[in-house]
Design a protein around this motif. Structure first.
Motif, PDB file in Angstrom:
ATOM      1  N   LEU A  32      66.971 111.416  82.731  1.00 13.36           N
ATOM      2  CA  LEU A  32      67.345 109.754  82.666  1.00 13.36           C
ATOM      3  C   LEU A  32      68.774 109.815  82.396  1.00 13.36           C
ATOM      4  CD1 LEU A  32      67.062 107.327  85.089  1.00 13.36           C
ATOM      5  CD2 LEU A  32      65.547 106.108  82.856  1.00 13.36           C
ATOM      6  N   GLN A  35      71.190 112.123  82.459  1.00 12.52           N
ATOM      7  CA  GLN A  35      72.112 112.155  83.788  1.00 12.52           C
ATOM      8  C   GLN A  35      72.913 111.087  83.859  1.00 12.52           C
ATOM      9  OE1 GLN A  35      69.572 111.768  87.697  1.00 12.52           O
ATOM     10  NE2 GLN A  35      70.309 110.079  87.768  1.00 12.52           N
ATOM     11  N   ILE A 230      60.108 101.612  98.929  1.00 11.77           N
ATOM     12  CA  ILE A 230      59.914 102.413  98.355  1.00 11.77           C
ATOM     13  C   ILE A 230      60.164 103.747  99.450  1.00 11.77           C
ATOM     14  CG2 ILE A 230      59.636 103.749  95.698  1.00 11.77           C
ATOM     15  CD1 ILE A 230      58.375 101.169  95.485  1.00 11.77           C
ATOM     16  N   ARG A 234      63.358 106.876  99.914  1.00  9.33           N
ATOM     17  CA  ARG A 234      63.843 107.834  98.902  1.00  9.33           C
ATOM     18  C   ARG A 234      62.918 109.200 100.225  1.00  9.33           C
ATOM     19  NH1 ARG A 234      58.378 107.014  95.056  1.00  9.33           N
ATOM     20  NH2 ARG A 234      59.353 108.696  93.572  1.00  9.33           N
ATOM     21  N   GLY A 256      69.617 110.597  99.775  1.00  4.94           N
ATOM     22  CA  GLY A 256      68.366 111.483  99.200  1.00  4.94           C
ATOM     23  C   GLY A 256      69.617 112.660  99.462  1.00  4.94           C
ATOM     24  N   ILE A 259      73.035 113.193  97.477  1.00  2.52           N
ATOM     25  CA  ILE A 259      73.204 113.868  96.733  1.00  2.52           C
ATOM     26  C   ILE A 259      72.593 115.202  96.363  1.00  2.52           C
ATOM     27  CG2 ILE A 259      72.167 113.497  94.228  1.00  2.52           C
ATOM     28  CD1 ILE A 259      70.944 110.789  94.837  1.00  2.52           C
ATOM     29  N   ALA A 272      77.008 114.154  91.615  1.00  8.47           N
ATOM     30  CA  ALA A 272      76.178 113.599  92.212  1.00  8.47           C
ATOM     31  C   ALA A 272      75.499 112.716  91.104  1.00  8.47           C
ATOM     32  CB  ALA A 272      75.069 115.673  92.547  1.00  8.47           C
ATOM     33  N   ALA A 276      73.026 109.321  92.121  1.00  7.82           N
ATOM     34  CA  ALA A 276      72.200 109.046  92.305  1.00  7.82           C
ATOM     35  C   ALA A 276      71.193 108.066  90.861  1.00  7.82           C
ATOM     36  CB  ALA A 276      71.178 110.399  91.273  1.00  7.82           C
ATOM     37  N   MET A 279      71.309 105.696  93.679  1.00  5.29           N
ATOM     38  CA  MET A 279      69.510 106.183  94.651  1.00  5.29           C
ATOM     39  C   MET A 279      68.968 105.460  93.380  1.00  5.29           C
ATOM     40  SD  MET A 279      68.431 107.556  96.273  1.00  5.29           S
ATOM     41  CE  MET A 279      66.913 108.247  96.949  1.00  5.29           C
ATOM     42  N   LEU A 280      68.642 105.049  92.374  1.00  4.50           N
ATOM     43  CA  LEU A 280      68.361 104.447  91.270  1.00  4.50           C
ATOM     44  C   LEU A 280      67.824 102.768  91.165  1.00  4.50           C
ATOM     45  CD1 LEU A 280      68.318 106.675  88.114  1.00  4.50           C
ATOM     46  CD2 LEU A 280      66.367 106.676  90.142  1.00  4.50           C
ATOM     47  N   THR A 283      66.807 101.275  94.644  1.00  2.07           N
ATOM     48  CA  THR A 283      65.972 101.013  93.954  1.00  2.07           C
ATOM     49  C   THR A 283      65.371 100.322  93.256  1.00  2.07           C
ATOM     50  OG1 THR A 283      65.438 104.005  94.111  1.00  2.07           O
ATOM     51  CG2 THR A 283      62.999 102.441  93.809  1.00  2.07           C
TER      52      THR A 283
END
Lengths: 299, 284
Positions: A32, A35, A230, A234, A256, A259, A272, A276, A279-280, A283
């Motif tokens: 994490l 990233q 959730i 994803r 998804g 990415i 990418a 991502a 995306m987090l 979420t």
């Protein structure tokens, strides 16, 4: 209690937790953090030959935000998520309620069927559904043609709308069993006395459902809804395999798969990683109410 | 538990309910039936415009072709290695953590539990890019160890959570009674509590098995070498490549083979899974 035994009491549980915590730190927390770093770097041809990545600051984020394609994909992902979650919950709720009215052997038979669909590995389910919708030898085209439709060699994955309809059908098929089992279990816990009291007070079937049954299963309903959101946010395997089977990738990408195609296939790890992070963030936005609820319980 | 349907149900509602029940049964079972039945038919009876609905004169040729091929056997070896290692490591680590969380009050306990719950919400798709780069840096791409590492991390939160429930279920008093009789704390735990936890360990282990056996996304990302594919990744590749539209019989046979262990294990743990998924989400 002596100081020594107090020290032992605190170090023993920490020692027991350590392996799990260390593994989670290595396999989740470290990536994490990594990233965030990746998302500030640029990867090009030179990096494929071993050159260290170049620092570009927030350029990757700028590029993404400025690219209308990202917003198309984000919008598509959110719509797909909400439509699938709503359909799954609606259908699951309907089946669960009707289950309480079924003759017992029909209910048991339906439960066995649902269990089978639930147990099906996602990859196997994808393969079978692809086969059912196959252009040449699919059962769906065979049945529709036999009914007099013009479905000879009809390709279900060629247009984005039809692609997503098939994807939705499969995702809902796989998700409904969990919802039915959970909600049915909750429905059987609703106190009969309360429902009967409402009946004596003159409440009709629909009123009883809305004002008595629904409020009492509300906590379970909320949890199921959030889990579903959730999971549907994803969704990767279903879209990826359908794309492989003939969908047009660009018109059918969700976050998804986008990415994946940017990073793993395209080698552009910087962009990418930035995608991502989107995306987090998405979420977190979707699950924020749930997390707040949990934090409140923990206090 | 209240018995559903005890109150009188009107006839139209009763009819609708039962019709829907039978429809649900049909819709759920048909794809599974189709997979198994097509896996027993030769390709010339699959690749036809008029489908046979009943698989008369079945054959096991498709299964023979799949089991003799290198692809399936290679993937089976990889899948078994990754799945069994994941289950073993996850069970051990989760068991220790579950005991700590259930039997001790210590600083950081609450935040550990919170972290587990939050981790479960992280989508694999939001992290696989950096996990890929990490494993690349550790030379663990295309390695069963690398895939096991990320698999253990993804099943660990649920495993700890479920096991904690089982440990909670064994009363402390039993252990304390054994300690009164002169057992050490460790011995009391191993002779009294552990045997009572066996069913919980089996159920949790089976759940981890299903997860790791079915997982597709991370396997696709980590195992880029075709010789290192797990069964799900191999199956998708197999269905899209040379055999597409040609060897549906073998594709259906492979799908059936991959599905069988999952269905068997799933039936065993199903009851606990409904409870576990929602309890893990509801309880603080």
């Amino acid at each position: 209690m002596s100081a020594r035994s107090r020290a032992r009491r605190t170090s023993l549980p920490l020692g027991l937790v350590l392996p799990a915590a260390a593994l989670l730190a290595l396999a989740l927390a470290y990536p994490l953090g990594r990233q965030v770093v990746l998302s500030l770097q640029s990867f090009g041809l030179a990096q494929q030959f071993g050159a260290p990545p170049e620092w570009v600051g927030i350029q990757n984020y700028r590029d993404l935000v400025g690219d209308s394609y990202l917003w198309t994909v984000v919008l598509r992902t959110v719509i797909f998520c909400f439509v699938n979650a709503a359909l799954t919950l609606g259908i699951g709720m309907g089946i669960a309620v009707l289950m309480t009215k079924m003759t017992s052997w029909v209910r048991i038979a339906a439960q066995c069927g649902l269990l089978l669909a639930w147990a099906m590995p996602v990859v196997a389910a994808m393969i079978v559904w692809q086969f059912l919708f196959d252009t040449e030898y699919g059962a769906v085209n065979a049945v529709l043609t036999w009914w007099g439709g013009d479905y000879e060699s009809h390709s279900w994955l060629a247009s984005p709308m039809s692609f997503f309809a098939v994807a939705t059908l499969i995702v809902v098929w796989m998700s409904v069993p969990f919802v039915v089992f959970t909600l049915y279990a909750a429905l059987t816990q609703v106190s009969d006395d309360v429902v009967e009291a409402a009946e004596i007070d003159g409440a009709g079937g629909w009123q009883r459902f809305v004002h008595v049954v629904l409020p009492s299963i509300r906590p379970v309903l909320l949890v199921v809804l959030l889990l579903q959101l959730i999971w549907d946010l994803r969704v990767f395997t279903q879209i990826y395999t359908l794309q492989k089977a003939g969908g047009i990738t660009r018109d059918t990408n969700l976050l998804g798969t986008y990415i994946y195609s940017l990073g793993i296939k395209g080698g552009d790890f910087g962009t990418a990683a930035a995608a991502a992070m989107f995306m987090l963030a998405l979420t977190v936005v979707v699950t924020a109410p749930y997390i707040r609820m949990m934090l409140k319980q923990e206090d | 538990m209240a018995t559903p349907g005890r109150r009188r149900t009107s006839t139209p509602l009763w009819l609708t309910a039962n019709a829907v029940g039978l429809a649900v049964l049909l819709v759920c079972i048909f794809p599974v039936y189709w997979m198994i039945s097509r896996s027993t038919l030769p390709n010339n009876r699959i690749r036809t415009k008029d489908q046979t609905w009943l698989p008369l004169n079945p054959t096991n040729d498709n299964y023979g072709r799949v089991l003799d091929g290198d692809g399936f056997r290679n993937a089976l070896t990889t899948s078994l290695a990754v799945t069994l290692m994941t289950v073993a490591v996850a069970l051990l680590f989760a068991f220790l953590a579950a005991v700590a969380v259930s039997r001790f009050r210590f600083r950081g306990r609450a935040s550990f539990i919170m972290t587990l719950l939050l981790i479960q919400m992280i989508p694999a798709e939001g992290l696989f890019i950096s996990q890929y780069k990490m494993l690349e840096g550790m030379s663990l791409l295309n390695s069963v160890f690398g895939l096991t590492l990320v698999y253990v991390a993804s099943v660990l939160p649920f495993t700890v959570w479920t096991l904690r429930g089982f440990v909670d279920g064994v009363p402390m008093e039993l252990e304390e009674a054994a300690m009164m009789d002169g057992c050490s704390r460790l011995r009391a735990f191993f002779t009294v509590t552990l045997p009572l936890l066996a069913p919980g360990l089996v159920a949790t282990g089976l759940f981890g098995f299903i997860q790791a056996w079915n997982e597709f996304t991370l396997a696709l990302v980590v195992m880029t070498d075709p010789a290192k594919e797990t069964l799900p990744v191999w199956l998708i590749g197999f269905s899209e490549s040379r055999s597409r539209g040609v060897d549906w019989g073998a594709i259906m046979a492979s799908s059936t083979l991959i599905t069988i262990p999952v269905i068997v294990f799933f039936l065993i743990v199903q009851r606990r899974m409904v409870a576990g998924l929602t309890a893990g989400a509801v309880k603080g």
